[in-house]
Design a protein around this motif. Structure first.
Motif, PDB file in Angstrom:
ATOM      1  N   ARG A 151      65.997  37.670  81.775  1.00 27.83           N
ATOM      2  CA  ARG A 151      64.887  39.319  80.452  1.00 27.83           C
ATOM      3  C   ARG A 151      63.954  38.154  79.721  1.00 27.83           C
ATOM      4  O   ARG A 151      62.457  39.223  79.778  1.00 27.83           O
ATOM      5  CB  ARG A 151      66.094  39.999  79.561  1.00 27.83           C
ATOM      6  N   PRO A 158      60.518  39.296  83.525  1.00 29.38           N
ATOM      7  CA  PRO A 158      59.539  40.684  83.596  1.00 29.38           C
ATOM      8  C   PRO A 158      58.219  40.003  83.117  1.00 29.38           C
ATOM      9  O   PRO A 158      57.141  41.264  82.463  1.00 29.38           O
ATOM     10  CB  PRO A 158      60.095  41.718  82.234  1.00 29.38           C
ATOM     11  N   ALA A 169      67.247  48.064  80.045  1.00 27.56           N
ATOM     12  CA  ALA A 169      65.564  47.750  81.197  1.00 27.56           C
ATOM     13  C   ALA A 169      64.496  49.063  80.175  1.00 27.56           C
ATOM     14  O   ALA A 169      63.676  47.798  80.731  1.00 27.56           O
ATOM     15  CB  ALA A 169      66.652  48.445  82.755  1.00 27.56           C
ATOM     16  N   LEU A 197      64.296  44.839  86.543  1.00 29.03           N
ATOM     17  CA  LEU A 197      64.932  45.314  85.437  1.00 29.03           C
ATOM     18  C   LEU A 197      66.065  45.843  85.731  1.00 29.03           C
ATOM     19  O   LEU A 197      66.918  45.990  85.433  1.00 29.03           O
ATOM     20  CB  LEU A 197      64.257  46.203  84.082  1.00 29.03           C
TER      21      LEU A 197
END
Length: 301
Positions: free
Chosen positions: A146, A150, A30, A21
């Motif tokens: 994103r 993650p 992040a 991130l």
């Protein structure tokens, strides 16, 4: 025996989520994303590794642990990634072992509800069943995203069950197929996900269902699909209301799609689970579709 056997296989490559991130987002953003997703590490397959390799690894580990695969009535392979257009992954996996000549081999293109859905099918067929949940979403992420990168993790779980001694009861299903594009992947495309739409589906459709079920019958152990930290936090309100335990492994495993619940069971109890002493388990799965499947796995009386 009223027990189930579980074997888990994860790729060797581990991604540090916070570092990834910070490599791709400004520090403030992040940190915000890291808090919402709740994953600290993820597994990713190598270029020459796929869902069948992971599944075969999990099954071989089970065989080494003396699983009895004689007279398996059904072999169900759950994945949204296929090695070939046809035949399905289950047939390719079966070609690598000598146990499934007389089994029903069922290939399921199913996401986060896949394990619970396969329990429904396997229980209807009866007898001994092998359920394989294997996923490699990383193959469908060509660059950092994103909303996806993650969260999703590659892994496989193999589960052996005998429905002479255990039973599965489907309690509820709900779909909002009008929102199917909110988690989707076209041919030769990357996965796309609108997390806000998925979260709204959980809040508006899944939580009320679970609330209603628990108001009528209490369960000590509730195993919830490990979607994200934000989703698990929403369920924590119900855990306080009905005094049940929310088991979690999201931080160390990530969201392994159809494999999340069997891997969570494995991480909680180990490779062999006696449902007579540990169950019943309320299983709550939701995601791709948008769909949710809820059921109870327990020893047969």
């Amino acid at each position: 025996m009223s027990s189930i056997d579980i074997s888990v296989k994860c790729p060797a490559h581990i991604v540090d989520v916070q570092s990834e991130l910070l490599d791709n987002l400004k520090p403030a953003l992040a940190d915000k994303v890291f808090e919402k997703v709740g994953t600290k590490s993820l597994y990713k397959t190598s270029c020459d590794e796929d869902v069948i390799d992971l599944a075969a690894g999990a099954l071989r580990d089970g065989i080494q642990s003396d699983w009895d695969l004689t007279d398996v009535k059904s072999c169900i392979f759950v994945s949204e990634n296929q090695r070939l257009m046809f035949p399905g992954n289950g047939n390719v996996l079966a070609s690598m072992f000598s146990y499934f000549e007389k089994s029903f081999i069922i290939n399921m293109n199913s996401g986060c509800t896949g394990f619970v859905d396969s329990l429904f099918i396997a229980s209807a067929l009866g007898g001994k069943s092998l359920i394989i949940c294997s996923e490699s979403y990383s193959k469908r992420v060509s660059k950092f995203n994103r909303s996806v990168s993650p969260i999703f993790s590659d892994a496989a779980a193999a589960v052996m069950l005998d429905f002479q001694h255990i039973q599965f009861t489907s309690l509820a299903n709900v779909n909002d197929s009008s929102k199917y594009k909110s988690i989707s992947c076209g041919y030769d495309e990357d996965i796309r996900m609108d997390g806000s739409v998925v979260y709204e589906f959980v809040i508006s459709h899944v939580l009320p269902l679970v609330d209603d079920l628990l108001s009528r019958k209490r369960y000590k152990n509730v195993f919830i699909h490990q979607g994200s930290a934000l989703v698990l936090e929403a369920f924590s309100r119900l855990s306080k209301k009905y005094n049940f335990v929310i088991h979690e492994n999201l931080g160390v495993r990530g969201n392994t799609v159809s494999a999340t619940i069997p891997i969570l069971l494995y991480d909680t109890y180990g490779p062999k689970i006696d449902l007579r002493s540990e169950g019943p388990f309320l299983l709550v799965a939701f995601g791709v579709g948008l769909s949710a499947s809820i059921g109870v796995l327990e020893a047969r009386v």
